[in-house]
Design a protein around this motif. Structure first.
Motif, mmCIF file in Angstrom:
data_model
loop_
_atom_site.group_PDB
_atom_site.id
_atom_site.type_symbol
_atom_site.label_atom_id
_atom_site.label_comp_id
_atom_site.label_asym_id
_atom_site.label_seq_id
_atom_site.Cartn_x
_atom_site.Cartn_y
_atom_site.Cartn_z
ATOM 1 N N GLY A 79 0.857 -1.174 0.000
ATOM 2 C CA GLY A 79 0.000 0.000 0.000
ATOM 3 C C GLY A 79 0.892 1.222 0.000
ATOM 4 N N SER A 80 0.303 2.382 0.045
ATOM 5 C CA SER A 80 1.091 3.609 0.119
ATOM 6 C C SER A 80 0.346 4.664 0.918
ATOM 7 N N HIS A 81 1.088 5.344 1.759
ATOM 8 C CA HIS A 81 0.579 6.567 2.383
ATOM 9 C C HIS A 81 0.884 7.692 1.404
ATOM 10 N N THR A 82 -0.137 8.367 0.968
ATOM 11 C CA THR A 82 -0.002 9.389 -0.061
ATOM 12 C C THR A 82 -0.454 10.740 0.470
ATOM 13 N N ILE A 83 0.269 11.783 0.118
ATOM 14 C CA ILE A 83 -0.178 13.132 0.470
ATOM 15 C C ILE A 83 -1.030 13.656 -0.682
ATOM 16 N N VAL A 84 -2.287 13.962 -0.379
ATOM 17 C CA VAL A 84 -3.200 14.462 -1.404
ATOM 18 C C VAL A 84 -3.512 15.934 -1.141
ATOM 19 N N LEU A 85 -4.028 16.565 -2.178
ATOM 20 C CA LEU A 85 -4.334 17.998 -2.157
ATOM 21 C C LEU A 85 -5.839 18.172 -2.320
ATOM 22 N N PRO A 86 -6.579 18.296 -1.232
ATOM 23 C CA PRO A 86 -8.036 18.459 -1.340
ATOM 24 C C PRO A 86 -8.427 19.756 -2.054
ATOM 25 N N ARG A 87 -9.540 19.687 -2.749
ATOM 26 C CA ARG A 87 -10.092 20.909 -3.350
ATOM 27 C C ARG A 87 -10.561 21.840 -2.242
ATOM 28 N N LYS A 88 -10.365 23.143 -2.455
ATOM 29 C CA LYS A 88 -10.742 24.101 -1.424
ATOM 30 C C LYS A 88 -11.002 25.454 -2.075
ATOM 31 N N ASN A 89 -12.258 25.858 -2.076
ATOM 32 C CA ASN A 89 -12.626 27.088 -2.774
ATOM 33 C C ASN A 89 -12.007 28.329 -2.156
ATOM 34 N N SER A 90 -11.721 28.270 -0.847
ATOM 35 C CA SER A 90 -11.187 29.456 -0.164
ATOM 36 C C SER A 90 -9.689 29.630 -0.353
ATOM 37 N N ARG A 91 -9.052 28.698 -1.019
ATOM 38 C CA ARG A 91 -7.592 28.741 -1.173
ATOM 39 C C ARG A 91 -7.242 29.214 -2.574
ATOM 40 N N ASP A 92 -6.434 30.273 -2.688
ATOM 41 C CA ASP A 92 -6.066 30.766 -4.005
ATOM 42 C C ASP A 92 -4.863 29.993 -4.549
#
Length: 412
Positions: free
Chosen positions: A289-302
């Motif tokens: 398996g893998s521990h992965t760093i993901v980038l969630p969508r976020k409308n407040s973040r430019d």
């Protein structure tokens, strides 16, 4: 939702303030040694500030609640800037994640081990945690076995296990340290793939493990606690982990992290071998398996704040050899796998070098990224029932196939 400090901090997630700079909120599920190591990594970042006036706010959420909280937060657009996610669950969250490749340059892929990078398809940066077969050298010696010549195939493996049982008071083998359905699944995947089998068809619409290959591995589980007498038909949690650490079990299958645990035990003489010992083996595979760093969508973040979050993720995955030397995991960054810190670590000759070699040869069989939660323990409890003789291999496998096929049909 675990958003610490909401309403009370000068710099909320991703906000930029002239006084407090940028804070990147990072959600993790690591506990124990993994948790302590990640805490150390984050503390180092915050102390050294390698990206300037940027701080990481690490939020540790218990494993049992983690993915429920992540899902709820992302639906409400209140998620973190970056988060740990198992690669097998990426497809469940894909529509709520931002692809990293919009914020990285073309050279980034070359900084990671190709097999691990390609597995993620630019969705994140990995730390792999494949499984290996750990063995107690003292038990081998007591049985009259050569601890420097562990088994490489099923014939040798069976001879080793039978000899341990006949010549010592220890049990011989357990495919799980926690006696959990998910750990039994990991070993099942490895052994099944070695025989040429697989859990699902290629488009993940049909169960494939309820066949002769799967049945042979299910029978091995049943025989291990029955006909072969290698272990007890006892499903008590962590029973085999305790037995192995106490010298009452010769061989146990576990992930990369187990090496770091064993290394802390005074007087524990252990080593690890590649688990390529399935009956009828046709090819060499281990589950990973893998521990992965993901980038969630976020409308407040430019875009600028998102770019900072990506750079934080890159720093965590590329600048911290202690994820290998201290936590025992196989880093995905090429420079870490080739670093003196990792190669001079006590874990390198015992475990990490073998995991690294398997990664370089593309011998990792990943848990498929299904649209249902493939990591749900209750889905695979039939394996525990087979091991503990609560059901027969055939009946257990049929029940499991029906359950999993139902989950697939529900989402298709």
């Amino acid at each position: 939702m675990g958003l610490a400090g909401c309403g009370s901090r000068n710099a909320l997630v991703g906000d930029i303030s002239s006084d407090s700079g940028t804070t990147v909120e990072f959600w993790t599920l690591f506990s124990g040694g993994d948790g302590a190591t990640m805490e150390s990594i984050v503390s180092r970042f915050n102390d050294e500030q390698p990206l300037g006036n940027v701080q990481i706010d690490r939020q540790r959420i218990p494993w049992n609640d983690y993915y429920t909280k992540v899902y709820t937060a992302l639906v409400a657009d209140k998620g973190p800037d970056i988060a740990i996610m198992h690669q097998a669950l990426i497809s469940r969250f894909q529509q709520m994640l931002t692809p990293f490749n919009r914020y990285i340059d073309d050279s980034t892929a070359s900084q990671y081990v190709p097999t691990l990078w390609n597995r993620m398809r630019f969705n994140g940066n990995q730390h792999a945690h494949p499984i290996g077969a750990y063995y107690n050298r003292s038990v081998f010696e007591e049985a009259g076995l050569d601890p420097d010549s562990p088994p490489t195939n099923f014939r040798e493996f069976k001879n080793v296990c039978d000899t341990i049982v006949s010549e010592t008071d220890a049990n011989a083998f357990a495919p799980s340290a926690a006696m959990s359905p998910i750990e039994l699944l990991r070993t099942f995947i490895a052994f099944d793939r070695q025989r040429g089998g697989q859990l699902f068809n290629d488009d993940l619409t049909k169960v494939r493990f309820n066949n002769q290959d799967g049945l042979r591995i299910a029978q091995l589980y049943h025989n291990s606690t029955g006909k072969y007498n290698w272990d007890l038909p006892n499903a008590s949690s962590s029973r085999t982990d305790v037995a192995f650490q106490d010298g009452n079990l010769g061989i146990i299958v576990n992930g990369t992290w187990y090496a770091a645990v064993l290394q802390t035990l005074d007087g524990m003489d252990w080593n690890m071998f590649k688990p390529f010992v399935a009956p009828g083996k046709q090819q060499n595979w281990t589950e990973s398996g893998s521990h992965t760093i993901v980038l969630p969508r976020k409308n407040s973040r430019d875009r600028e704040q998102t770019q900072t979050a990506v750079e934080v993720a890159e720093w965590i995955t590329q600048e911290n050899p202690i994820w290998g030397t201290q936590a025992g995991h196989l880093p995905a960054a090429s420079k870490l796998q080739n670093s003196p810190a990792l190669r001079e670590s006590p874990l390198w000759p015992k475990s990490l070098s073998k995991f690294s070699e398997m990664a370089s040869k593309d011998q990792f069989a990943y848990l498929p990224r299904t649209p249902f939660n493939v990591n749900e323990a209750s889905t695979w409890d039939f394996l525990l029932d087979i091991y503990s003789h609560s059901t027969s291999p055939k009946a257990g496998l049929e029940r499991g196939a029906e359950t999993v096929q139902g989950l697939i049909d529900d989402v298709n």
